[in-house]
Write a protein that holds these residues in place. Structure first.
Motif, PDB file in Angstrom:
ATOM      1  N   HIS A 186       0.850  -1.240  -0.141  1.00 29.84           N
ATOM      2  CA  HIS A 186      -0.180   0.002  -0.067  1.00 29.84           C
ATOM      3  C   HIS A 186       0.890   1.203  -0.114  1.00 29.84           C
ATOM      4  CE1 HIS A 186       0.488   0.641   4.430  1.00 29.84           C
ATOM      5  NE2 HIS A 186       0.543  -0.706   4.328  1.00 29.84           N
ATOM      6  N   ALA A 187       0.915   1.879  -1.319  1.00 30.91           N
ATOM      7  CA  ALA A 187       1.804   2.854  -1.379  1.00 30.91           C
ATOM      8  C   ALA A 187       1.688   4.224  -0.392  1.00 30.91           C
ATOM      9  CB  ALA A 187       1.937   3.317  -2.810  1.00 30.91           C
ATOM     10  N   ASP A 188       0.409   4.416  -0.028  1.00 30.12           N
ATOM     11  CA  ASP A 188       0.234   5.610   0.638  1.00 30.12           C
ATOM     12  C   ASP A 188       0.099   5.364   2.227  1.00 30.12           C
ATOM     13  OD1 ASP A 188      -0.304   7.104  -1.661  1.00 30.12           O
ATOM     14  OD2 ASP A 188      -2.219   6.393  -1.995  1.00 30.12           O
ATOM     15  N   ALA A 189       0.135   6.343   3.075  1.00 34.23           N
ATOM     16  CA  ALA A 189       0.064   6.168   4.276  1.00 34.23           C
ATOM     17  C   ALA A 189      -1.414   6.040   4.756  1.00 34.23           C
ATOM     18  CB  ALA A 189       0.422   7.339   5.022  1.00 34.23           C
ATOM     19  N   VAL A 190      -1.515   5.269   5.723  1.00 32.12           N
ATOM     20  CA  VAL A 190      -2.951   4.782   6.308  1.00 32.12           C
ATOM     21  C   VAL A 190      -3.428   6.038   7.250  1.00 32.12           C
ATOM     22  CG1 VAL A 190      -4.331   2.864   7.223  1.00 32.12           C
ATOM     23  CG2 VAL A 190      -2.372   2.338   5.982  1.00 32.12           C
ATOM     24  N   THR A 191      -4.612   6.605   6.927  1.00 30.06           N
ATOM     25  CA  THR A 191      -4.969   7.656   7.708  1.00 30.06           C
ATOM     26  C   THR A 191      -6.623   7.574   7.908  1.00 30.06           C
ATOM     27  OG1 THR A 191      -5.238   9.171   5.733  1.00 30.06           O
ATOM     28  CG2 THR A 191      -3.271   9.227   6.765  1.00 30.06           C
ATOM     29  N   GLY A 192      -6.988   8.429   8.566  1.00 30.46           N
ATOM     30  CA  GLY A 192      -8.285   8.553   8.954  1.00 30.46           C
ATOM     31  C   GLY A 192      -8.718   8.285  10.294  1.00 30.46           C
ATOM     32  N   GLY A 193      -7.863   7.668  11.242  1.00 28.50           N
ATOM     33  CA  GLY A 193      -8.014   7.326  12.538  1.00 28.50           C
ATOM     34  C   GLY A 193      -8.160   8.399  13.226  1.00 28.50           C
ATOM     35  N   LEU A 194      -9.347   8.471  14.218  1.00 24.48           N
ATOM     36  CA  LEU A 194      -9.692   9.434  15.052  1.00 24.48           C
ATOM     37  C   LEU A 194     -10.024   8.963  16.528  1.00 24.48           C
ATOM     38  CD1 LEU A 194     -11.293  12.093  12.753  1.00 24.48           C
ATOM     39  CD2 LEU A 194      -9.040  12.383  13.966  1.00 24.48           C
ATOM     40  N   ASN A 195      -9.617   9.892  17.661  1.00 21.32           N
ATOM     41  CA  ASN A 195     -10.360   9.568  18.881  1.00 21.32           C
ATOM     42  C   ASN A 195     -11.635  10.194  18.961  1.00 21.32           C
ATOM     43  OD1 ASN A 195      -7.741   8.183  19.633  1.00 21.32           O
ATOM     44  ND2 ASN A 195      -7.050   9.865  20.539  1.00 21.32           N
ATOM     45  N   PRO A 196     -12.421   9.895  20.061  1.00 21.58           N
ATOM     46  CA  PRO A 196     -13.624  10.403  20.017  1.00 21.58           C
ATOM     47  C   PRO A 196     -13.608  11.983  19.925  1.00 21.58           C
ATOM     48  CG  PRO A 196     -13.557   8.393  21.529  1.00 21.58           C
ATOM     49  CD  PRO A 196     -12.123   8.773  20.887  1.00 21.58           C
ATOM     50  N   GLU A 197     -14.792  12.403  19.632  1.00 23.36           N
ATOM     51  CA  GLU A 197     -14.776  14.042  19.728  1.00 23.36           C
ATOM     52  C   GLU A 197     -14.792  14.670  21.090  1.00 23.36           C
ATOM     53  OE1 GLU A 197     -17.841  15.977  16.615  1.00 23.36           O
ATOM     54  OE2 GLU A 197     -18.992  14.335  17.454  1.00 23.36           O
ATOM     55  N   SER A 198     -13.937  15.630  20.971  1.00 27.01           N
ATOM     56  CA  SER A 198     -13.795  16.365  22.290  1.00 27.01           C
ATOM     57  C   SER A 198     -14.865  17.480  22.465  1.00 27.01           C
ATOM     58  CB  SER A 198     -12.432  17.296  22.314  1.00 27.01           C
ATOM     59  OG  SER A 198     -12.757  18.331  21.307  1.00 27.01           O
ATOM     60  N   GLU A 199     -14.982  17.853  23.622  1.00 24.84           N
ATOM     61  CA  GLU A 199     -16.163  18.819  24.043  1.00 24.84           C
ATOM     62  C   GLU A 199     -16.218  19.867  23.138  1.00 24.84           C
ATOM     63  OE1 GLU A 199     -14.963  16.501  27.881  1.00 24.84           O
ATOM     64  OE2 GLU A 199     -14.073  17.738  25.954  1.00 24.84           O
ATOM     65  N   SER A 200     -15.132  20.560  22.657  1.00 28.00           N
ATOM     66  CA  SER A 200     -15.087  21.671  21.700  1.00 28.00           C
ATOM     67  C   SER A 200     -15.531  21.318  20.459  1.00 28.00           C
ATOM     68  CB  SER A 200     -13.698  22.189  21.597  1.00 28.00           C
ATOM     69  OG  SER A 200     -12.799  21.341  21.055  1.00 28.00           O
ATOM     70  N   ASP A 201     -15.255  19.919  20.059  1.00 33.93           N
ATOM     71  CA  ASP A 201     -15.866  19.660  18.600  1.00 33.93           C
ATOM     72  C   ASP A 201     -17.231  19.343  18.826  1.00 33.93           C
ATOM     73  OD1 ASP A 201     -13.380  19.151  17.730  1.00 33.93           O
ATOM     74  OD2 ASP A 201     -12.961  17.116  18.304  1.00 33.93           O
ATOM     75  N   ILE A 202     -17.855  18.772  19.640  1.00 29.49           N
ATOM     76  CA  ILE A 202     -19.268  18.635  19.892  1.00 29.49           C
ATOM     77  C   ILE A 202     -19.852  20.120  19.589  1.00 29.49           C
ATOM     78  CG2 ILE A 202     -21.268  18.083  21.336  1.00 29.49           C
ATOM     79  CD1 ILE A 202     -19.491  15.871  22.429  1.00 29.49           C
ATOM     80  N   LYS A 203     -19.296  21.247  20.304  1.00 29.12           N
ATOM     81  CA  LYS A 203     -20.050  22.585  20.500  1.00 29.12           C
ATOM     82  C   LYS A 203     -19.944  23.171  18.982  1.00 29.12           C
ATOM     83  CE  LYS A 203     -18.655  23.831  25.135  1.00 29.12           C
ATOM     84  NZ  LYS A 203     -17.805  24.880  25.930  1.00 29.12           N
ATOM     85  N   THR A 204     -19.024  22.497  18.218  1.00 26.63           N
ATOM     86  CA  THR A 204     -18.996  23.078  16.696  1.00 26.63           C
ATOM     87  C   THR A 204     -19.829  22.140  15.953  1.00 26.63           C
ATOM     88  OG1 THR A 204     -16.817  23.986  17.147  1.00 26.63           O
ATOM     89  CG2 THR A 204     -17.459  23.651  14.903  1.00 26.63           C
ATOM     90  N   ASN A 205     -19.737  20.711  15.933  1.00 25.00           N
ATOM     91  CA  ASN A 205     -20.416  20.021  14.993  1.00 25.00           C
ATOM     92  C   ASN A 205     -21.943  19.840  15.096  1.00 25.00           C
ATOM     93  OD1 ASN A 205     -17.908  19.648  13.619  1.00 25.00           O
ATOM     94  ND2 ASN A 205     -17.540  17.928  15.058  1.00 25.00           N
ATOM     95  N   ALA A 206     -22.411  19.717  16.443  1.00 24.26           N
ATOM     96  CA  ALA A 206     -23.843  19.315  16.581  1.00 24.26           C
ATOM     97  C   ALA A 206     -24.616  20.456  16.116  1.00 24.26           C
ATOM     98  CB  ALA A 206     -23.992  19.241  18.382  1.00 24.26           C
ATOM     99  N   PRO A 207     -24.383  21.994  16.472  1.00 23.90           N
ATOM    100  CA  PRO A 207     -25.050  23.070  15.679  1.00 23.90           C
ATOM    101  C   PRO A 207     -25.042  22.962  14.467  1.00 23.90           C
ATOM    102  CG  PRO A 207     -23.893  24.046  17.619  1.00 23.90           C
ATOM    103  CD  PRO A 207     -23.442  22.551  17.314  1.00 23.90           C
ATOM    104  N   ALA A 208     -23.861  22.574  13.655  1.00 32.02           N
ATOM    105  CA  ALA A 208     -23.908  22.597  12.481  1.00 32.02           C
ATOM    106  C   ALA A 208     -24.581  21.544  11.823  1.00 32.02           C
ATOM    107  CB  ALA A 208     -22.271  22.104  11.725  1.00 32.02           C
ATOM    108  N   TYR A 209     -24.965  20.216  12.403  1.00 30.79           N
ATOM    109  CA  TYR A 209     -25.528  19.280  11.832  1.00 30.79           C
ATOM    110  C   TYR A 209     -27.047  19.575  12.034  1.00 30.79           C
ATOM    111  CZ  TYR A 209     -27.982  14.780  11.947  1.00 30.79           C
ATOM    112  OH  TYR A 209     -29.088  13.502  11.769  1.00 30.79           O
ATOM    113  N   PHE A 210     -27.288  20.254  13.126  1.00 32.96           N
ATOM    114  CA  PHE A 210     -28.918  20.727  13.271  1.00 32.96           C
ATOM    115  C   PHE A 210     -29.367  21.505  12.305  1.00 32.96           C
ATOM    116  CE2 PHE A 210     -32.073  23.621  15.400  1.00 32.96           C
ATOM    117  CZ  PHE A 210     -33.107  22.707  15.716  1.00 32.96           C
ATOM    118  N   ARG A 211     -28.480  22.519  11.716  1.00 28.98           N
ATOM    119  CA  ARG A 211     -28.983  23.448  10.832  1.00 28.98           C
ATOM    120  C   ARG A 211     -29.070  22.856   9.355  1.00 28.98           C
ATOM    121  NH1 ARG A 211     -24.510  26.574  12.591  1.00 28.98           N
ATOM    122  NH2 ARG A 211     -23.078  25.954  11.141  1.00 28.98           N
TER     123      ARG A 211
END
Length: 501
Positions: free
Chosen positions: A305-330
Motif C-alpha cells: 500500500h503505497a500511501d500512508a494509512v490515515t483517517g483514524g481519530l479519537n472520540p470528539e472532544s467537548e469543543s468538537d461537539i460544540k462546533t459540530n452539533a449546531p452545524a448538523y442541526f442546521r
C-alpha cells in the motif's frame, strides 16, 4: 431584623462584606468589632455556603446550553436533543494490493484457474510491522468477506494476479468473546458495549442466532417487521445499541439471546506509514469451479500500500461537539443550501476533511470570464469535439464557450462545487470522495451534481532577520527554533482558512 442583600455580589468576599455592612446598621451590632469576634466565623460560614450555592447555580445554568456547557455528559445529551451523534473511535482505512508470486501460484499451471475464487473471510486479522507510540500491536481487518474471481482471459500470460482488499484498522472480537445480552421484549431496548474503543460500524449482531442490520436512522424505510438496530456514542463514552419500538423497527422476542461482535479501534494511534501491513494471520481460501476449496499459504502473495494509512481519530472532544452539533442541526437532515453542504460534510467526514467550502459556478467564475478566453486552441478543439459528441449544436457550443451569460445555462446550474482541505495530504483520495458522494446522494436535491475541487496551495518562502540582545541567556539556535515554530504554526493548515492569502 430584615437584611436586604445585594443579589449581584456572588463571590465570598462580596457576600461577607455585604453581611457586615447590613449588620452594622443594626443597633445590636453597631460599632461591633466583627474581625475580632466569634460572629465573624458565622458570617464567613454563611458567606462560604452562599458562594458555593451561587457557583453551582451558575454552573448548572451553563450546562443547560450547548455553547456554554463544559461537561462531556451534558454536551452529549444536548447533542442528542438535536439529533447529533458525537463521533466515537474512528479507524484508519486502506486498500491493500495483494500480488501473487508467479513461481508459487501460477494461474495456468498445472491447471487453468479461470473462474476460481479467492476468498478472505470477514474479520480476518492482518499484521503490521509498525507499533503505536505505546508499543502496542496494530492490527487491521477486512470488515466484510472479500471475494476475487479469477478471469484468466483478461490477465497477463505471465500467470500472476493483483487484487485490492479494503481494510480497516482494528482487532475484531473473537467468537466466544462477544458481548451477550437478553431481551426483555420492551420497546426501545438499549444495551451498552463493554469495550470503550468499539467501532459503531461493521458489527455482527445476532438475535436468537439471526443477524440483524445496523441502520443510521430508525425512521427511514423502516417498518414494524424490520430487524434493525441503531448505535449511539453515549454520555459515558460507550457504544449504546438501540432497538425499535414495534412500529419503527422490530422488538427482539422475550428472552432472546443477543450477541454482538465488533471491532476494537486504536483511533489516531492506528494511523501508519506506507507498506507497513506485512501479512495476514487468517485463512485465504481458493475455490475451484466445482466448489472444492483449499487453503492458500499467505506467503504466496506480496502486500503493498503505497500511501500512508490515515483517517483514524479519537472520540470528539467537548469543543468538537460544540462546533459540530449546531452545524448538523442546521442541515435538518437534508442538503440544500451551500451552508448545508459545508455543515454536513464537516460533521460527517471530519476524520478526512479539515476544511470545506461549497460554491455555485457563479461564486467561482465571473460571468464575463468566458470559457473560450481561458483555453488554448488545442483545448478548445478538444472541448468542441466532446460537446459535439454529446449532442450539442454548433450554436450551443459557441454559447458555452463565449457567452457572458453562460453561467445561466443548465450545464452549470445544477453543479455544486465542493472544495476540501484534507486532514492528511493535499487532496482527498478518490475513495473518500466516493464515500462523500454516496452519503450525499440520500440527502441532496435530485437534480444536483457534485464537482470536487482541490485548493491551490501557495508556497511561502520566509526570510527572518533578528538582532540578538547582548544580555539574553538564550542561544542563537534556541531563538531560531522558536521563530521557526511560530511561523510553521501560523501557516499550519488547521490555522488557515480557504481563501487565505
Amino acid at each position: 431584623m430584615t437584611i436586604k442583600l445585594n443579589y449581584t455580589g456572588f463571590d465570598f468576599e462580596s457576600i461577607k462584606q455585604d453581611l457586615i455592612a447590613k449588620l452594622s446598621k443594626e443597633d445590636t451590632f453597631k460599632d461591633f468589632n466583627f474581625a475580632g469576634s466569634q460572629i465573624n466565623t458565622l458570617i464567613e460560614l454563611n458567606s462560604g455556603i452562599a458562594d458555593l450555592f451561587a457557583f453551582y447555580l451558575n454552573m448548572t445554568a451553563n450546562e443547560q446550553f450547548i455553547q456554554t456547557a463544559d461537561l462531556y455528559e451534558n454536551l452529549n445529551k444536548l447533542a442528542e436533543l438535536v439529533g447529533y451523534n458525537p463521533r466515537a473511535y474512528t479507524s484508519s482505512t486502506v486498500n491493500i494490493d495483494l500480488t501473487s508470486k508467479v513461481a508459487e501460484y501460477n494461474l495456468y499451471t498445472p491447471t487453468n484457474k479461470n473462474g476460481y475464487k479467492i476468498t478472505i473471510p470477514k474479520y480476518s486479522k492482518w499484521t503490521c510491522s509498525e507499533q503505536t507510540p505505546a508499543d502496542e500491536e496494530i492490527v487491521f481487518t477486512n470488515p466484510e468477506t472479500f471475494t476475487y474471481v479469477i478471469d484468466t482471459t483478461t490477465l497477463s500470460p505471465s500467470g500472476g494476479i493483483t487484487f485490492e482488499v479494503p481494510l480497516i484498522q482494528g482487532i475484531p472480537i473473537d467468537i466466544g468473546d462477544e458481548d451477550v445480552f437478553s431481551s426483555d421484549a420492551t420497546v426501545n431496548q438499549r444495551f451498552i458495549l463493554s469495550n470503550t474503543q468499539a467501532l459503531e460500524r461493521y458489527m455482527i449482531l445476532t438475535v436468537a442466532g439471526e443477524e440483524w442490520l445496523r441502520v443510521d436512522n430508525m425512521f427511514r424505510d423502516i417498518d414494524s417487521a424490520s430487524k434493525v438496530f441503531t448505535t449511539r456514542y453515549n454520555k459515558d463514552k460507550k457504544i449504546e445499541i438501540r432497538f425499535g419500538d414495534g412500529i419503527f423497527g422490530s422488538i427482539p422476542a422475550l428472552d432472546s439471546e443477543i450477541k454482538i461482535r465488533y471491532i476494537v479501534s486504536l483511533g489516531i494511534d492506528g494511523n501508519i506509514g506506507p507498506n507497513t501491513i506485512t501479512g495476514i494471520s487468517s485463512t485465504i481460501t481458493e475455490t475451484d469451479t466445482a466448489g472444492n476449496s483449499v487453503s492458500l499459504d499467505p506467503t504466496i502473495f506480496t502486500f503493498a500500500h503505497a500511501d500512508a494509512v490515515t483517517g483514524g481519530l479519537n472520540p470528539e472532544s467537548e469543543s468538537d461537539i460544540k462546533t459540530n452539533a449546531p452545524a448538523y442541526f442546521r442541515t435538518q437532515n437534508r442538503v440544500v443550501t451551500i451552508q448545508d453542504y459545508e455543515d454536513f460534510i464537516k460533521s460527517k467526514f471530519s476524520q478526512f476533511v479539515l476544511k470545506v467550502k461549497a460554491a455555485k459556478y457563479e461564486d467561482l467564475f465571473s460571468n464575463t470570464n468566458k470559457i473560450g478566453d481561458r483555453l488554448n486552441a488545442t483545448q478548445i478543439t478538444a472541448l468542441t469535439s466532446t460537446l459535439l459528441g454529446a449532442g450539442f449544436s454548433t450554436d450551443e457550443i459557441d454559447n458555452v464557450l463565449y457567452s457572458p451569460s453562460q453561467v445561466n445555462q443548465g450545464i452549470y446550474y445544477n453543479n455544486i462545487y465542493i472544495i476540501t482541505v484534507p486532514v492528511y495530504g493535499d487532496s482527498l483520495t478518490e475513495s473518500v470522495k466516493s464515500s462523500i458522494e454516496a452519503y450525499l446522494e440520500d440527502y441532496k436535491m435530485v437534480t444536483i451534481n457534485h464537482v470536487f475541487l482541490s485548493p491551490n496551495y501557495v508556497l511561502m518562502n520566509t526570510k527572518v532577520a533578528y538582532t540578538k540582545k547582548p544580555k539574553t541567556n538564550r542561544t542563537t539556535t534556541e531563538i531560531e527554533m522558536d521563530i521557526r515554530k511560530t511561523i510553521t504554526e501560523y501557516f499550519r493548515k488547521s490555522n488557515r482558512e480557504l481563501g487565505d492569502l
